[in-house]
Design a protein around this motif. Structure first.
Motif, PDB file in Angstrom:
ATOM      1  N   VAL A  65      11.485   2.952  12.853  1.00  0.00           N
ATOM      2  CA  VAL A  65      12.654   3.011  12.175  1.00  0.00           C
ATOM      3  C   VAL A  65      13.642   4.299  12.645  1.00  0.00           C
ATOM      4  CG1 VAL A  65      13.672   3.563   9.970  1.00  0.00           C
ATOM      5  CG2 VAL A  65      12.048   1.870  10.236  1.00  0.00           C
ATOM      6  N   VAL A  66      12.483   5.187  12.941  1.00  0.00           N
ATOM      7  CA  VAL A  66      13.003   6.674  13.342  1.00  0.00           C
ATOM      8  C   VAL A  66      13.602   6.493  15.028  1.00  0.00           C
ATOM      9  CG1 VAL A  66      12.442   8.809  14.330  1.00  0.00           C
ATOM     10  CG2 VAL A  66      11.522   7.917  12.243  1.00  0.00           C
ATOM     11  N   ASN A  67      13.281   5.762  15.580  1.00  0.00           N
ATOM     12  CA  ASN A  67      13.732   5.279  16.939  1.00  0.00           C
ATOM     13  C   ASN A  67      14.951   4.756  16.835  1.00  0.00           C
ATOM     14  OD1 ASN A  67      14.010   3.267  19.372  1.00  0.00           O
ATOM     15  ND2 ASN A  67      12.848   4.862  20.135  1.00  0.00           N
ATOM     16  N   ARG A  68      15.141   3.727  16.235  1.00  0.00           N
ATOM     17  CA  ARG A  68      16.543   2.994  15.946  1.00  0.00           C
ATOM     18  C   ARG A  68      17.690   4.006  15.283  1.00  0.00           C
ATOM     19  NH1 ARG A  68      13.142  -1.396  14.027  1.00  0.00           N
ATOM     20  NH2 ARG A  68      13.714  -0.945  11.894  1.00  0.00           N
ATOM     21  N   ALA A  69      17.151   4.834  14.217  1.00  0.00           N
ATOM     22  CA  ALA A  69      18.185   5.763  13.837  1.00  0.00           C
ATOM     23  C   ALA A  69      18.440   6.662  15.074  1.00  0.00           C
ATOM     24  CB  ALA A  69      17.563   6.599  12.765  1.00  0.00           C
ATOM     25  N   LEU A  70      17.636   7.496  15.549  1.00  0.00           N
ATOM     26  CA  LEU A  70      18.165   8.246  16.760  1.00  0.00           C
ATOM     27  C   LEU A  70      19.175   7.661  17.876  1.00  0.00           C
ATOM     28  CD1 LEU A  70      14.656  10.182  16.988  1.00  0.00           C
ATOM     29  CD2 LEU A  70      16.847  11.011  16.022  1.00  0.00           C
ATOM     30  N   ASN A  71      18.539   6.458  18.295  1.00  0.00           N
ATOM     31  CA  ASN A  71      19.417   5.584  19.229  1.00  0.00           C
ATOM     32  C   ASN A  71      20.679   5.397  18.628  1.00  0.00           C
ATOM     33  OD1 ASN A  71      17.465   5.551  20.893  1.00  0.00           O
ATOM     34  ND2 ASN A  71      16.709   3.463  20.550  1.00  0.00           N
ATOM     35  N   ALA A  72      21.090   5.185  17.253  1.00  0.00           N
ATOM     36  CA  ALA A  72      22.316   4.963  16.648  1.00  0.00           C
ATOM     37  C   ALA A  72      23.027   6.116  16.699  1.00  0.00           C
ATOM     38  CB  ALA A  72      21.865   4.324  15.314  1.00  0.00           C
ATOM     39  N   VAL A  73      22.516   7.412  16.333  1.00  0.00           N
ATOM     40  CA  VAL A  73      23.189   8.652  16.461  1.00  0.00           C
ATOM     41  C   VAL A  73      23.569   9.012  17.924  1.00  0.00           C
ATOM     42  CG1 VAL A  73      22.694  11.122  16.153  1.00  0.00           C
ATOM     43  CG2 VAL A  73      21.755   9.628  14.361  1.00  0.00           C
ATOM     44  N   ALA A  74      22.663   8.738  18.639  1.00  0.00           N
ATOM     45  CA  ALA A  74      23.038   8.985  20.307  1.00  0.00           C
ATOM     46  C   ALA A  74      24.225   8.000  20.862  1.00  0.00           C
ATOM     47  CB  ALA A  74      21.802   8.598  21.054  1.00  0.00           C
ATOM     48  N   ALA A  75      24.325   7.188  20.184  1.00  0.00           N
ATOM     49  CA  ALA A  75      25.508   6.058  20.552  1.00  0.00           C
ATOM     50  C   ALA A  75      26.922   6.370  19.978  1.00  0.00           C
ATOM     51  CB  ALA A  75      25.153   4.544  19.712  1.00  0.00           C
ATOM     52  N   GLU A  76      26.927   7.087  18.832  1.00  0.00           N
ATOM     53  CA  GLU A  76      27.932   7.577  18.158  1.00  0.00           C
ATOM     54  C   GLU A  76      28.253   9.124  18.379  1.00  0.00           C
ATOM     55  OE1 GLU A  76      30.004   5.950  16.493  1.00  0.00           O
ATOM     56  OE2 GLU A  76      29.013   4.180  16.553  1.00  0.00           O
ATOM     57  N   ALA A  77      27.270   9.856  19.097  1.00  0.00           N
ATOM     58  CA  ALA A  77      27.751  11.379  19.381  1.00  0.00           C
ATOM     59  C   ALA A  77      28.873  11.252  20.341  1.00  0.00           C
ATOM     60  CB  ALA A  77      26.445  11.941  19.848  1.00  0.00           C
ATOM     61  N   ARG A  78      29.859  12.132  20.211  1.00  0.00           N
ATOM     62  CA  ARG A  78      30.817  12.253  21.140  1.00  0.00           C
ATOM     63  C   ARG A  78      31.573  13.320  20.653  1.00  0.00           C
ATOM     64  NH1 ARG A  78      31.978   8.306  17.360  1.00  0.00           N
ATOM     65  NH2 ARG A  78      33.734   8.494  16.117  1.00  0.00           N
ATOM     66  N   ILE A  79      32.936  13.726  21.314  1.00  0.00           N
ATOM     67  CA  ILE A  79      33.637  15.009  21.017  1.00  0.00           C
ATOM     68  C   ILE A  79      34.436  14.660  20.023  1.00  0.00           C
ATOM     69  CG2 ILE A  79      35.571  16.470  21.880  1.00  0.00           C
ATOM     70  CD1 ILE A  79      34.566  15.651  24.907  1.00  0.00           C
ATOM     71  N   GLY A  80      34.400  15.560  18.918  1.00  0.00           N
ATOM     72  CA  GLY A  80      34.995  15.507  17.576  1.00  0.00           C
ATOM     73  C   GLY A  80      34.583  14.894  16.445  1.00  0.00           C
ATOM     74  N   ILE A  81      33.236  14.125  16.979  1.00  0.00           N
ATOM     75  CA  ILE A  81      32.636  13.649  15.463  1.00  0.00           C
ATOM     76  C   ILE A  81      31.969  14.770  14.902  1.00  0.00           C
ATOM     77  CG2 ILE A  81      30.477  12.853  16.718  1.00  0.00           C
ATOM     78  CD1 ILE A  81      30.496  10.520  14.986  1.00  0.00           C
TER      79      ILE A  81
END
Length: 264
Positions: free
Chosen positions: A7-23
């Motif tokens: 679960v932690v792995n999936r959560a971190l992967n989801a965060v990494a996928a959304e991390a971008r300039i401006g968020i």
């Protein structure tokens, strides 16, 4: 714990996928919360440390940007080009914890920042790879330090005020897992012992201070910091990284370390 780790792995992967300039870091925290909630798990960090008169940690993740080492509180801070973002996340499944952290590079970071991230991640796997049944927890510590000291170029600061830790039915349990020290000392690594290994390095000195929010830890000299973490154990068959999607198999194979899941 493997279920919690995934679960932690999936959560971190989801965060990494959304991390971008401006968020904002609050928006990233919401991404992790949705993954944890949809899995039927409970966030380990939300309200952690809550006691009468003290509310506890106010978010699902710790998100630490640039000079922030650990325990950064998500806020309306928007990520900028070149930021180094360390995201620490924990989840509970049926009373058992998983805990891991990744560092994310936003946009086009400086070469030194990119190298810091690689050195920190490399030291994490060096530490994990040093764990053996019958060995000592300090074998992990020594391997982390040795990897860091062996890096060419700019010397990195190893943060010694914060350590990895035992983990299981509580997020923080004995023993501590320092990121420096001599091998062959301290508690033995026995079957069933689970550890969160988490090196924290800086581009400057490791001296740090906690901000007035009583959580966020920053470098005293303002240098950029990096944090990586995995929850792992050693079985009779080899090492098993509970918060890695593949159980750590690829990295362990690269290190020549036996991979030993109980079931996967």
């Amino acid at each position: 714990m493997r279920r919690a780790g995934l679960v932690v792995n999936r959560a971190l992967n989801a965060v990494a996928a959304e991390a971008r300039i401006g968020i904002t870091t609050t928006e990233l925290d919401a991404v992790a919360y949705e993954v944890i909630k949809s899995a039927g798990a409970t966030p380990s960090f939300l309200n952690y440390g809550q006691v009468p008169g003290q509310p506890g940690f106010p978010a699902v993740t710790c998100i630490s940007v640039n000079e922030e080492i650990v325990h950064g509180i998500p806020s309306d801070r928007a990520l900028a080009d070149g930021d180094l973002v360390s995201v620490d996340c924990g989840a509970i499944v049926d009373g058992w914890h998983g805990d891991a952290a990744i560092s994310i590079l936003v946009g086009e970071p400086a070469a030194a920042v990119r190298e810091l991230t690689e050195a920190t991640r490399g030291s994490l796997w060096a530490g994990i790879g040093a764990a053996r049944l019958g060995g000592h927890v300090s074998d992990i510590s020594a391997a982390v330090e040795s990897h860091v000291r062996g890096q060419a170029g700019t010397p990195y600061g190893i943060v010694t005020d914060f350590t990895g830790h035992g983990i299981g039915s509580a997020m923080h349990q004995p023993p501590d897992v320092p990121n420096h020290g001599r091998a062959g000392r301290g508690p033995r690594i026995t079957e069933g012992l689970c550890l969160a290994v988490e090196p924290m390095l800086t581009l400057g000195r490791p001296d740090n201070v906690t901000l007035d929010d009583e959580w966020t830890v920053v470098t005293r000299d303002g240098s950029v910091a990096c944090h990586w973490e995995h929850t792992m154990t050693v079985t009779a068959h080899g090492t098993w990284v509970l918060t890695a999607a593949d159980g750590g198999e690829a990295e362990l194979d690269r290190l020549g370390v036996p991979y030993g899941p109980l079931a996967d």
